[in-house]
Structures are given as structure tokens and as C-alpha cells.
Write a protein that holds these residues in place. Structure first.
Motif, PDB file in Angstrom:
ATOM      1  N   SER A 234       0.917  -0.952  -0.006  1.00 34.70           N
ATOM      2  CA  SER A 234       0.019  -0.107  -0.160  1.00 34.70           C
ATOM      3  C   SER A 234       0.895   1.239  -0.092  1.00 34.70           C
ATOM      4  O   SER A 234       1.982   1.503   0.864  1.00 34.70           O
ATOM      5  CB  SER A 234      -0.962  -0.076   1.325  1.00 34.70           C
TER       6      SER A 234
ATOM      7  N   HIS B  55       0.973   3.004   3.361  1.00 35.88           N
ATOM      8  CA  HIS B  55       1.842   2.369   4.372  1.00 35.88           C
ATOM      9  C   HIS B  55       3.238   2.654   4.190  1.00 35.88           C
ATOM     10  O   HIS B  55       4.008   2.797   5.101  1.00 35.88           O
ATOM     11  CB  HIS B  55       1.524   1.007   4.618  1.00 35.88           C
TER      12      HIS B  55
ATOM     13  N   PRO C  49       6.141  -1.819   6.995  1.00 38.32           N
ATOM     14  CA  PRO C  49       5.058  -0.698   7.445  1.00 38.32           C
ATOM     15  C   PRO C  49       3.802  -1.705   7.074  1.00 38.32           C
ATOM     16  O   PRO C  49       2.614  -0.919   7.318  1.00 38.32           O
ATOM     17  CB  PRO C  49       5.534   0.187   6.143  1.00 38.32           C
ATOM     18  N   SER C  50       3.772  -2.704   6.532  1.00 36.16           N
ATOM     19  CA  SER C  50       2.663  -3.592   6.285  1.00 36.16           C
ATOM     20  C   SER C  50       3.016  -4.962   5.779  1.00 36.16           C
ATOM     21  O   SER C  50       4.103  -5.405   5.729  1.00 36.16           O
ATOM     22  CB  SER C  50       1.915  -2.597   5.192  1.00 36.16           C
TER      23      SER C  50
ATOM     24  N   CYS D  85       0.838  -1.909  11.270  1.00 37.88           N
ATOM     25  CA  CYS D  85      -0.411  -2.664  10.835  1.00 37.88           C
ATOM     26  C   CYS D  85      -0.088  -4.092  10.506  1.00 37.88           C
ATOM     27  O   CYS D  85       0.279  -4.981  11.485  1.00 37.88           O
ATOM     28  CB  CYS D  85      -0.704  -1.876   9.571  1.00 37.88           C
TER      29      CYS D  85
ATOM     30  N   GLY E  58      -3.978  -0.398  12.421  1.00 40.04           N
ATOM     31  CA  GLY E  58      -3.718  -0.276  11.188  1.00 40.04           C
ATOM     32  C   GLY E  58      -3.788   1.217  11.103  1.00 40.04           C
ATOM     33  O   GLY E  58      -4.253   2.123  11.664  1.00 40.04           O
TER      34      GLY E  58
ATOM     35  N   ALA F  32      -0.359   4.042  12.616  1.00 40.10           N
ATOM     36  CA  ALA F  32       1.074   3.757  12.214  1.00 40.10           C
ATOM     37  C   ALA F  32       1.569   5.113  12.241  1.00 40.10           C
ATOM     38  O   ALA F  32       2.630   5.380  12.588  1.00 40.10           O
ATOM     39  CB  ALA F  32       1.145   3.270  10.958  1.00 40.10           C
TER      40      ALA F  32
END
Length: 323
Positions: free
Chosen positions: A19, A22, A80-81, A110, A163, A167
Motif C-alpha cells: 500500500s 503504508h 510498514p505492512s 499494521c 492499522g 501507524a
């Protein structure tokens, strides 16, 4: 005059179908990427297990030229994800474990908590993640307690968050821990965000932020108490605010936070005092009153027990950082 401290190095993991939001959060908060007039406080590099052209989840490409070797000397590793349907490779997990062993902090934002959990570095402890995957992650990683009711949790060496926008809160918390509340507040203003200051550096905070909309009665009781820290809080009255008996409230509070209501309340008062010391000019006596300690002597005792320094020394440290 002492030499300025070296800037901390941050390695942010990118992967195919990530994403863009993110990926942008840590590069924005730590590196100031895309913010006119804002200088990043960290040296940030984006890396990938397979560097080169990656496709974002939004349908456009991104170019990442650095591999996982970026994790070898980074002070902060940010995942970050992640994609729940993809199992992290052993190559990636070994890179995370190696960085953790040499002392780097590992941050899972997340669904990045999936990678953190799979690496084993948080075994026997608890992590935060997006509420939508919490039950499945808990079933897959039973050795970890997965929280879906807090915005972030900080174990010192491992930091995880819920989520999306949580963050941002988590990254601001890290900035505040590393650079002080003044720097975090200035950055938050640039991002048009309220700085979340709950939590202390290298401290584990059982419930940093509880959503106001939570229908968890213990969470609501926490909010009730935080709004009344300057006043005496009787355990019976506190339990009554959650519509529970004293015994039930104490048991459920300990189940929820792994600590007693009284100890949690003391921690919140120390936290409030810390924030007031960093952000204002009130006397220690006045701060003791505002934080519900009753006397400066009590504040000094508990502050030193919790944070290892006196209130005056803590204030002086943060004033020096802000200068």
C-alpha cells in the motif's frame, strides 16, 4: 561543546503490492519525505528483498534499488505492512532476527506485525495489529498475545501498531522517544496531527491509547480515570464506573493489562507528570497536584522509581534536546 549525536538509520521494507500509504508513513514521519520546509530527523532508506521495479497495491510502479543489506546497519527496521496471504520468507525473517540480535529496534506497522510475529522476536509477549486480522494472527501464533484494542504497543526492542492512521501515532511516539516532545509536536503540526505522547522510552505500556468508541468496559474505565488524574480515585468508585464489583473489576483489569488497577493508575500519573515537565514551566509542586500525587515528595519518589531520574533532571534533559 559536545559533538552532535549521529543520526539514527532507518530501513523501511517495501514489497510487491505494498500500500502506498503504508510505505509513505515511515518515510514521511522519519525522513520528512515530501514535506516542504521539514528536515527529516533520521536517515531513511527503503529496501526490498528483491530490489528493482515493484508494483504498488494502487496499480503504479515504484523503484527500490537497495536490498535487505540495508537492515545490517540500521538502528530501526520498519515493516510498514504485509500481505496476509503471503508467508514471509526465511531470508526476510533471518534479516529481521539478525537486526534484532545486534540491538536494532523492530517496528511492525499494521499487518507488518505478521512478519514480526513470524520472526519469533516477540514470543511470550504481546503485539498490536489491525483488528481485522488479530484473531487469525493469534490462532496462527499462539505464543504471542495479539492486541486489537490499542493503537500501538512499545516493548522497547519491538514496537507494533494497529492499522492505517495508527501507524502515524506509533511513528510519532518513536520520534518523541528519540528526540523529545518538542520535536514530535513540531512534526505533528506539520502533519496536522495531534501528537500522542503516551508511553515512555524503553518502557512497555500495556494500553497506550484506548479508543473512545471502545465498548470494552475496562477500556472505558481507563478513560474515566485518565480524565480524573488530578483527583483522588477510590477503587470502589472506579469499579462502579465500569458497573462491576471491586473484585471483578480488579480481576478483569489485571487480565486486560497484566497489572493491578492501582499500579496502572500510578503509571498514568507518572506519565502525566512527565508530559507536564517536558511541555511547560509549572513547578514540581504544581505538577504533583495536577497529576494527583498530592505532594512533590510523592511525585519525586514515584518518578524516580519508574523512570530512574528525578523530575528536575528529566525536565533538564528534554530542555537540552529542544535547544
Amino acid at each position: 561543546m559536545p559533538a552532535p549525536a549521529a543520526r539514527l538509520r532507518v530501513a523501511v521494507l517495501a514489497f510487491d503490492q505494498i500500500s502506498p500509504f503504508h510505505l509513505s508513513v515511515p518515510t514521511l514521519v522519519f525522513g520528512g519525505a515530501g514535506l516542504d520546509g521539514v528536515t527529516g530527523l533520521y536517515d531513511v532508506v527503503v529496501c526490498a528483498e528483491q530490489p528493482g521495479a515493484l508494483m504498488s497495491g494502487a496499480g503504479y510502479g515504484i523503484q527500490v534499488d537497495v536490498g535487505l543489506e540495508a537492515m545490517e546497519d540500521a538502528d530501526l527496521i520498519v515493516i510498514p505492512s504485509w500481505r496476509e496471504s503471503v508467508a514471509p520468507s526465511e531470508t526476510l525473517l533471518d534479516a529481521v532476527r539478525g537486526a534484532h540480535r545486534r540491538g536494532a529496534r523492530i517496528v511492525g506497522l499494521c499487518l507488518g506485525t505478521i512478519v514480526v510475529s513470524a520472526s519469533g522476536i516477540a514470543d511470550g509477549r504481546e503485539v498490536s495489529t489491525h483488528w481485522a486480522v488479530a484473531d487469525r494472527l493469534s490462532a496462527k501464533e499462539p505464543q504471542i498475545r495479539v492486541r486489537d484494542d490499542v493503537l500501538w504497543s512499545d516493548l522497547g526492542d519491538v514496537i507494533t501498531s494497529a492499522g492505517a492512521a495508527a501507524a502515524l501515532d506509533c511513528c510519532l511516539h518513536i520520534v518523541r522517544s528519540d528526540h523529545g516532545s518538542v520535536a514530535a509536536a513540531a512534526l505533528a503540526r506539520s502533519l496536522v496531527l495531534a501528537p500522542h505522547r503516551t508511553g515512555s522510552q524503553a518502557q512497555y505500556i500495556p494500553a497506550p491509547v484506548v479508543a473512545e468508541s471502545s465498548d470494552d468496559p475496562i477500556g472505558r474505565a481507563m478513560l474515566w480515570a485518565r480524565e480524573r488524574l488530578c483527583t483522588p480515585i477510590d477503587l470502589d468508585g472506579w469499579a462502579d464506573s465500569a458497573h462491576m464489583s471491586r473484585r471483578t473489576f480488579t480481576r478483569r483489569f489485571r487480565d486486560r493489562t497484566a497489572t493491578s488497577p492501582q499500579q496502572w493508575l500510578l503509571d498514568q500519573r507518572v506519565e502525566l507528570a512527565r508530559t507536564l515537565l517536558e511541555g511547560g514551566d509549572d513547578t514540581v509542586e504544581r505538577i504533583a497536584e495536577l497529576a494527583g500525587f498530592g505532594s512533590a515528595v510523592s511525585l519525586r519518589l514515584h518518578f524516580r522509581q519508574r523512570l530512574g531520574v528525578s523530575p528536575a533532571a528529566h525536565r533538564a534533559t528534554f530542555r537540552t534536546r529542544a535547544a
